[in-house]
Motif scaffolding. Structure first.
Motif, PDB file in Angstrom:
ATOM      1  N   MET A   1       0.845  -1.195   0.000  1.00 49.28           N
ATOM      2  CA  MET A   1       0.000   0.000   0.000  1.00 49.28           C
ATOM      3  C   MET A   1       0.884   1.249   0.000  1.00 49.28           C
ATOM      4  O   MET A   1       1.885   1.308   0.710  1.00 49.28           O
ATOM      5  N   ALA A   2       0.521   2.226  -0.811  1.00 46.10           N
ATOM      6  CA  ALA A   2       1.313   3.447  -0.927  1.00 46.10           C
ATOM      7  C   ALA A   2       1.288   4.239   0.372  1.00 46.10           C
ATOM      8  O   ALA A   2       0.279   4.244   1.095  1.00 46.10           O
ATOM      9  N   LEU A   3       2.389   4.873   0.665  1.00 48.31           N
ATOM     10  CA  LEU A   3       2.498   5.666   1.893  1.00 48.31           C
ATOM     11  C   LEU A   3       1.646   6.922   1.781  1.00 48.31           C
ATOM     12  O   LEU A   3       1.633   7.605   0.761  1.00 48.31           O
ATOM     13  N   ASP A   4       0.934   7.228   2.864  1.00 50.22           N
ATOM     14  CA  ASP A   4       0.163   8.471   2.947  1.00 50.22           C
ATOM     15  C   ASP A   4       1.134   9.566   3.392  1.00 50.22           C
ATOM     16  O   ASP A   4       1.460   9.684   4.580  1.00 50.22           O
ATOM     17  N   TYR A   5       1.610  10.365   2.421  1.00 52.56           N
ATOM     18  CA  TYR A   5       2.645  11.368   2.710  1.00 52.56           C
ATOM     19  C   TYR A   5       2.172  12.393   3.744  1.00 52.56           C
ATOM     20  O   TYR A   5       2.936  12.793   4.627  1.00 52.56           O
ATOM     21  N   ARG A   6       0.934  12.812   3.619  1.00 51.53           N
ATOM     22  CA  ARG A   6       0.393  13.820   4.535  1.00 51.53           C
ATOM     23  C   ARG A   6       0.356  13.283   5.968  1.00 51.53           C
ATOM     24  O   ARG A   6       0.776  13.962   6.905  1.00 51.53           O
ATOM     25  N   LYS A   7      -0.138  12.066   6.118  1.00 53.02           N
ATOM     26  CA  LYS A   7      -0.230  11.472   7.450  1.00 53.02           C
ATOM     27  C   LYS A   7       1.158  11.296   8.051  1.00 53.02           C
ATOM     28  O   LYS A   7       1.378  11.559   9.244  1.00 53.02           O
ATOM     29  N   CYS A   8       2.111  10.870   7.224  1.00 56.66           N
ATOM     30  CA  CYS A   8       3.491  10.700   7.700  1.00 56.66           C
ATOM     31  C   CYS A   8       4.051  12.018   8.199  1.00 56.66           C
ATOM     32  O   CYS A   8       4.653  12.084   9.283  1.00 56.66           O
ATOM     33  N   ALA A   9       3.854  13.071   7.434  1.00 54.41           N
ATOM     34  CA  ALA A   9       4.355  14.391   7.807  1.00 54.41           C
ATOM     35  C   ALA A   9       3.707  14.879   9.101  1.00 54.41           C
ATOM     36  O   ALA A   9       4.370  15.448   9.975  1.00 54.41           O
ATOM     37  N   GLU A  10       2.391  14.675   9.226  1.00 57.52           N
ATOM     38  CA  GLU A  10       1.674  15.122  10.421  1.00 57.52           C
ATOM     39  C   GLU A  10       2.158  14.393  11.665  1.00 57.52           C
ATOM     40  O   GLU A  10       2.323  14.998  12.738  1.00 57.52           O
ATOM     41  N   GLU A  11       2.389  13.080  11.536  1.00 52.04           N
ATOM     42  CA  GLU A  11       2.844  12.312  12.684  1.00 52.04           C
ATOM     43  C   GLU A  11       4.272  12.697  13.085  1.00 52.04           C
ATOM     44  O   GLU A  11       4.601  12.766  14.267  1.00 52.04           O
ATOM     45  N   ILE A  12       5.124  12.938  12.091  1.00 51.89           N
ATOM     46  CA  ILE A  12       6.489  13.395  12.405  1.00 51.89           C
ATOM     47  C   ILE A  12       6.425  14.708  13.174  1.00 51.89           C
ATOM     48  O   ILE A  12       7.070  14.877  14.217  1.00 51.89           O
ATOM     49  N   TYR A  13       5.628  15.626  12.674  1.00 55.80           N
ATOM     50  CA  TYR A  13       5.513  16.953  13.292  1.00 55.80           C
ATOM     51  C   TYR A  13       5.000  16.853  14.727  1.00 55.80           C
ATOM     52  O   TYR A  13       5.453  17.584  15.621  1.00 55.80           O
ATOM     53  N   SER A  14       4.093  15.922  14.972  1.00 51.95           N
ATOM     54  CA  SER A  14       3.469  15.814  16.293  1.00 51.95           C
ATOM     55  C   SER A  14       4.457  15.382  17.369  1.00 51.95           C
ATOM     56  O   SER A  14       4.192  15.558  18.560  1.00 51.95           O
ATOM     57  N   HIS A  15       5.596  14.840  16.977  1.00 49.86           N
ATOM     58  CA  HIS A  15       6.564  14.334  17.951  1.00 49.86           C
ATOM     59  C   HIS A  15       7.806  15.226  18.084  1.00 49.86           C
ATOM     60  O   HIS A  15       8.792  14.821  18.704  1.00 49.86           O
ATOM     61  N   LEU A  16       7.756  16.415  17.499  1.00 50.27           N
ATOM     62  CA  LEU A  16       8.945  17.283  17.480  1.00 50.27           C
ATOM     63  C   LEU A  16       8.941  18.385  18.528  1.00 50.27           C
ATOM     64  O   LEU A  16       9.874  19.182  18.594  1.00 50.27           O
ATOM     65  N   GLY A  17       7.897  18.448  19.333  1.00 51.47           N
ATOM     66  CA  GLY A  17       7.863  19.460  20.387  1.00 51.47           C
ATOM     67  C   GLY A  17       7.316  20.796  19.955  1.00 51.47           C
ATOM     68  O   GLY A  17       7.583  21.809  20.613  1.00 51.47           O
ATOM     69  N   GLY A  18       6.575  20.835  18.856  1.00 48.00           N
ATOM     70  CA  GLY A  18       5.957  22.083  18.414  1.00 48.00           C
ATOM     71  C   GLY A  18       6.780  22.833  17.387  1.00 48.00           C
ATOM     72  O   GLY A  18       7.984  22.584  17.217  1.00 48.00           O
ATOM     73  N   LYS A  19       6.119  23.764  16.696  1.00 43.21           N
ATOM     74  CA  LYS A  19       6.773  24.508  15.618  1.00 43.21           C
ATOM     75  C   LYS A  19       7.971  25.319  16.104  1.00 43.21           C
ATOM     76  O   LYS A  19       8.981  25.435  15.419  1.00 43.21           O
ATOM     77  N   ASP A  20       7.834  25.879  17.328  1.00 40.27           N
ATOM     78  CA  ASP A  20       8.922  26.713  17.844  1.00 40.27           C
ATOM     79  C   ASP A  20      10.189  25.907  18.117  1.00 40.27           C
ATOM     80  O   ASP A  20      11.260  26.494  18.305  1.00 40.27           O
ATOM     81  N   GLU A  78       4.811  17.883   2.146  1.00 45.37           N
ATOM     82  CA  GLU A  78       3.682  17.866   3.069  1.00 45.37           C
ATOM     83  C   GLU A  78       4.073  18.413   4.437  1.00 45.37           C
ATOM     84  O   GLU A  78       3.284  19.079   5.114  1.00 45.37           O
ATOM     85  N   PHE A  79       5.311  18.151   4.844  1.00 45.55           N
ATOM     86  CA  PHE A  79       5.801  18.647   6.137  1.00 45.55           C
ATOM     87  C   PHE A  79       5.793  20.180   6.154  1.00 45.55           C
ATOM     88  O   PHE A  79       5.407  20.799   7.153  1.00 45.55           O
ATOM     89  N   LEU A  80       6.227  20.783   5.041  1.00 45.95           N
ATOM     90  CA  LEU A  80       6.207  22.244   4.953  1.00 45.95           C
ATOM     91  C   LEU A  80       4.776  22.769   5.023  1.00 45.95           C
ATOM     92  O   LEU A  80       4.502  23.787   5.672  1.00 45.95           O
ATOM     93  N   ALA A  81       3.869  22.067   4.371  1.00 49.84           N
ATOM     94  CA  ALA A  81       2.476  22.491   4.386  1.00 49.84           C
ATOM     95  C   ALA A  81       1.868  22.371   5.780  1.00 49.84           C
ATOM     96  O   ALA A  81       1.117  23.258   6.231  1.00 49.84           O
TER      97      ALA A  81
END
Length: 621
Positions: A1-20, A78-81
């Motif tokens: 199954m193809a990777l959901d790029y958006r979901k991957c990016a969102e999950e990575i972002y959620s574990h980074l401690g916030g945008k700041d 997607e991560f940038l978005a």
């Protein structure tokens, strides 16, 4: 199954401690590269479990998430978005990561980043200036010719306008507008100001707010004095300028930003420079010079020895040109017999840096280092040490220290021998034209340069990784098998020693996170096609290529470790994406010496990236 790029990016972002907590983001052929403010806020274990993330590790201040060839670019978009961050280059991420290093390391790195790009200008001007001055002293008639006037102008331009060159380079390093940086540099040596080298002759003062005082301080007092020959105040001024400019870009409405931001930036920087930065630096400089004048009069030559050692440090700080004030005072003083006793000290210090730099040129096995060291040493022998100090000795540190020791001993000998000069402004070999005792002066230079040379030969050892291996000639494409699979063999794509994945100097590749891997320690800079197939991807920097065999084996060939940071320098491609390839075709070329010079491993990594589609994979190592 193809990777959901958006979901991957969102999950990575959620574990980074916030945008700041994300300073910058970029990607290479296989990895999402993030500069993180506080690594403790990152949930690394959770990141490793994100679907699409094949591994996570931290290197050189960067958090790197390995995602894979042909996928990472989609996840990055997607991560940038998701985050709202702007696209960044690898240099941006590298700079952001460096910002988290300890202050001393950041300061040294900043000075290097400012000075290294301007070395060609300094080397060229230094060599020509020394030669022109020597000719003028040797042939007095030459000094009155048009040829001398023209060559003198050409040779001293880089030094006469050094603040401008430094300002432009500093603006680039600090992220400011380089043209505004040039304006600040020009402002500090404006023709309306008294030339800084003539400060002893006096200068006028502007009083912007009349004579209003706070204690002894006159509000708005600006000394009409230029900063010729100075470095530190220029760098500080441009740093403030860059900070001001960036802040204004954030708060000034876009409709008026084009003219409000530059105008305000230059005006505020000018006030800060001439009212605060310049005077503070000048005060500190005065203390340094007064201490130097006391030191060189201390008996038994001890003070001179100290100054012989310290002199190159003042060159690094940009203070050395102001010693002309001391020299002029010595020549005018009967207490010193109207002799410039400082010149032998400076000469010993300079010639010692020549000796150390020459030793590097003799000892190094790196042709690029020798190319820099030889002309830099020649320049130092003529009294212009900036190329030798900034380009070689200080960079390698031990030669710089050896030069300090040689300079101290040479200066001590000059002091007890009561050497002096009848003028100032020339040292090293041109100093023979003004020295009181050429024979003793020869001994002083031999002591200073000889000790520095010998010490450097003994204590400095070149890093083996900086020595490029000789390229063998007449090699053909290798025939050795790297992998055997149910869909055919994969040959080793590079001539060299095959090593197991565990010996690849990169935690992701050594763990075979992307798939079965081997490394090759190359003996030449060529990558050959290991089977018949198609080029599926070439990274823009040409340090990595993805190919697929006609039988369905997908392969990533990655030249070096972290070589994405070289931005394509030293790499070339002989094929394009979509091209058909045959076994033995030349795919990529790379400069092994360039990679070593940049500080990276040149180990070529070979990875099967579609292991799930294959069975019975056997590796050569």
């Amino acid at each position: 199954m193809a990777l959901d790029y958006r979901k991957c990016a969102e999950e990575i972002y959620s574990h980074l401690g916030g945008k700041d907590n994300i300073a910058s983001a970029a990607h290479c052929a296989t990895r999402l590269r993030l500069a993180i403010v506080d690594i403790d806020k990152v949930d690394t274990k959770a990141l490793e479990n994100v679907e699409g993330v094949q591994g996570v590790f931290s290197s050189n201040g960067q958090l790197q998430c390995i995602i894979g060839t042909g996928t990472v670019n989609h996840v990055y978009d997607e991560f940038l978005a998701v985050t709202g961050l702007s696209a960044a280059t690898k240099d941006d991420v590298k700079a952001a990561a460096a910002a988290n290093q300890p202050l001393p390391q950041r300061m040294v790195k900043t000075l290097g980043d400012v000075f290294v790009p301007i070395l060609p200008a300094i080397v060229a001007s230094g060599l020509m200036m020394g030669l022109v001055e020597a000719l003028a002293k040797a042939m007095p008639g030459f000094g009155a010719t048009d040829w001398f006037a023209f060559l003198d102008m050409v040779s001293n331009t880089a030094f006469a306008y050094l603040p401008v060159i430094v300002a432009v380079s500093a603006a680039r390093v600090f992220g400011g507008n380089i043209f505004l940086g040039a304006v600040v540099g020009l402002l500090m040596i404006h023709s309306n100001l008294t030339n800084g080298w003539n400060a002893a002759n006096g200068y006028k003062v502007w009083y912007l707010f009349g004579h209003a005082r706070i204690g002894d301080y006159v509000l708005g007092q600006i000394n009409q004095l230029g900063y010729q020959g100075h470095v530190i105040p220029v760098i500080i001024a441009v740093w403030f300028m860059s900070k001001i400019e960036k802040k204004l870009h954030d708060v000034v409405p876009a409709v008026v930003d084009l003219f409000v931001t530059p105008l305000t930036t230059v005006l505020v920087t000018a006030f800060l420079t001439f009212i605060v930065i310049g005077p503070i630096f000048s005060t500190l400089e005065t203390y340094v010079l007064q201490a130097a004048q006391v030191l060189i009069t201390v008996g038994a030559g001890i003070g001179s020895a100290v100054m012989g050692a310290v002199y190159p440090i003042t060159v690094v700080a940009g203070l050395h040109h102001m010693y002309n004030v001391i020299e002029a005072g010595l020549l005018a003083s009967k207490d010193f017999g109207n002799l410039n006793i400082w010149m032998p000290i400076a000469s010993a210090a300079n010639f010692a840096q020549f000796g150390a730099c020459l030793a590097v040129a003799v000892k190094t096995k790196n042709p690029k280092m020798r190319t820099v060291a030889i002309p830099s040493a020649l320049s130092a022998s003529l009294g212009i040490t900036e190329p030798a100090i900034f380009g070689v000795n200080l960079r390698l540190m031990k030669p710089f220290i050896a030069g300090m020791i040689g300079g101290a001993i040479g200066a001590w000998f000059g002091a007890i021998s009561k050497l002096g000069a009848s003028a100032y402004g020339v040292t090293g070999i041109p100093g023979y034209l003004t020295i009181t005792n050429p024979a003793v002066y020869t001994i002083e230079l031999a002591i200073a340069g000889g000790i520095a040379f010998a010490l450097t030969m003994v204590i400095w050892h070149e890093d083996p990784d900086d020595i490029p291996a000789a390229e063998p000639e007449g090699l053909e494409a290798p025939k050795e098998v790297a992998f055997t699979t149910d869909k055919g063999e994969v040959l080793v794509p590079v001539n060299g020693k095959v090593v197991p994945a565990s010996e690849i100097p990169d935690p992701m590749f050594s763990a075979e996170t992307m798939g079965p891997s081997i490394g090759v320690e190359p003996v030449e800079g060529k990558v050959y096609a290991p089977f018949n197939g198609t080029v599926s991807m070439i990274f823009p920097t040409k340090h990595a290529i993805g190919i697929q065999s006609d039988d369905g084996v997908e392969l990533l060939i990655h030249v070096g470790v972290d070589t994405v940071n070289m931005e394509g320098k030293g790499f070339g491609a002989n094929v394009e994406q979509g091209d058909k390839i045959s076994t033995g075709d030349l795919l990529l070329t790379f400069d092994r010496a360039e990679i070593k010079q940049a500080g990276y491993s040149d180990t070529v990594v070979v990875v099967i990236t579609n292991k799930d589609a294959l069975t019975d994979i056997k590796k050569a190592a």
